[in-house]
Motif scaffolding. Structure first.
Motif, PDB file in Angstrom:
ATOM      1  N   GLN A  23      -5.538 -10.517   2.181  1.00 42.80           N
ATOM      2  CA  GLN A  23      -5.814  -9.999   3.550  1.00 42.80           C
ATOM      3  C   GLN A  23      -4.883 -10.623   4.602  1.00 42.80           C
ATOM      4  O   GLN A  23      -4.683 -11.667   4.742  1.00 42.80           O
ATOM      5  N   VAL A  24      -4.080  -9.582   5.238  1.00 40.06           N
ATOM      6  CA  VAL A  24      -3.137 -10.171   6.259  1.00 40.06           C
ATOM      7  C   VAL A  24      -3.756 -10.335   7.540  1.00 40.06           C
ATOM      8  O   VAL A  24      -4.281  -9.254   8.135  1.00 40.06           O
ATOM      9  N   GLN A  25      -3.451 -11.583   8.286  1.00 37.79           N
ATOM     10  CA  GLN A  25      -3.946 -11.798   9.506  1.00 37.79           C
ATOM     11  C   GLN A  25      -2.958 -12.127  10.198  1.00 37.79           C
ATOM     12  O   GLN A  25      -2.179 -13.041   9.875  1.00 37.79           O
ATOM     13  N   LEU A  26      -2.930 -11.872  11.558  1.00 41.96           N
ATOM     14  CA  LEU A  26      -2.090 -12.548  12.550  1.00 41.96           C
ATOM     15  C   LEU A  26      -2.742 -13.086  13.578  1.00 41.96           C
ATOM     16  O   LEU A  26      -3.963 -12.592  14.047  1.00 41.96           O
ATOM     17  N   ASN A  74       1.188  -1.598   8.997  1.00 46.66           N
ATOM     18  CA  ASN A  74       1.268  -2.357  10.272  1.00 46.66           C
ATOM     19  C   ASN A  74       0.020  -3.280  10.438  1.00 46.66           C
ATOM     20  O   ASN A  74      -0.895  -2.647  10.301  1.00 46.66           O
ATOM     21  N   TYR A  75       0.170  -4.282  10.835  1.00 50.39           N
ATOM     22  CA  TYR A  75      -1.002  -5.310  11.289  1.00 50.39           C
ATOM     23  C   TYR A  75      -0.550  -5.894  12.700  1.00 50.39           C
ATOM     24  O   TYR A  75       0.469  -5.997  13.267  1.00 50.39           O
ATOM     25  N   TRP A  76      -1.691  -6.069  13.544  1.00 50.24           N
ATOM     26  CA  TRP A  76      -1.869  -6.470  14.573  1.00 50.24           C
ATOM     27  C   TRP A  76      -2.541  -7.712  14.977  1.00 50.24           C
ATOM     28  O   TRP A  76      -3.845  -7.835  14.084  1.00 50.24           O
ATOM     29  N   GLY A  77      -2.471  -8.521  15.711  1.00 50.50           N
ATOM     30  CA  GLY A  77      -2.895  -9.559  16.146  1.00 50.50           C
ATOM     31  C   GLY A  77      -4.020  -9.390  17.267  1.00 50.50           C
ATOM     32  O   GLY A  77      -4.088  -7.977  17.763  1.00 50.50           O
ATOM     33  N   SER A  95      -0.958 -15.032   8.360  1.00 52.66           N
ATOM     34  CA  SER A  95      -1.306 -15.575   6.711  1.00 52.66           C
ATOM     35  C   SER A  95      -1.652 -14.329   5.909  1.00 52.66           C
ATOM     36  O   SER A  95      -1.767 -13.108   6.305  1.00 52.66           O
ATOM     37  N   GLY A  96      -1.861 -14.650   4.619  1.00 52.07           N
ATOM     38  CA  GLY A  96      -2.268 -13.583   3.531  1.00 52.07           C
ATOM     39  C   GLY A  96      -0.873 -13.278   2.791  1.00 52.07           C
ATOM     40  O   GLY A  96       0.112 -13.874   2.881  1.00 52.07           O
TER      41      GLY A  96
END
Length: 113
Positions: A1-4, A101-104, A25-26
């Motif tokens: 799992q991608v995390q910011l 798209n991933y967001w913090g 990460s991820g």
């Protein structure tokens, strides 16, 4: 799992500078673009800067000439100087990778007069 995860926000005097950091990460590869956006109270989220890994940066007109983005494969740092009260906003990191798209969660920047 991608995390910011973003860091580096805070209270700054007008005319000062700061550096925001974001780390991903991820499972990601080098084929990604990371960006910074910001959202001021009562306004829509707006683009600030982006940089593909290994590529050239782009900047919004509002920060051109007083900001720089630095990249690692999993990181993007945003340096802004000559800060103005209108730079006050919640700053978000974004990662575009493999069509997703991933967001913090955002980091608050407040610029005092």
């Amino acid at each position: 799992q991608v995390q910011l995860v973003e860091s580096g926000g805070g209270l700054v005097q007008a005319g000062g500078s700061l550096t925001l950091a974001c780390a991903a990460s991820g499972p990601i590869t080098e084929y990604n673009t990371m960006s910074w956006y910001r959202q001021a109270p009562g306004k829509q989220r707006e683009f600030v800067a982006e940089r593909p890994f290994g590529g050239r940066p782009k900047y919004a007109d509002s920060v051109t000439g007083r900001s720089t983005v630095y990249r690692g494969m999993r990181t993007i740092n945003l340096y802004i100087n000559s800060l103005k009260p209108e730079d006050t906003a919640l700053y978000y990191c974004n990662l575009l990778h493999d069509g997703h798209n991933y967001w913090g969660q955002g980091t608050q920047v407040t610029v005092a007069e």
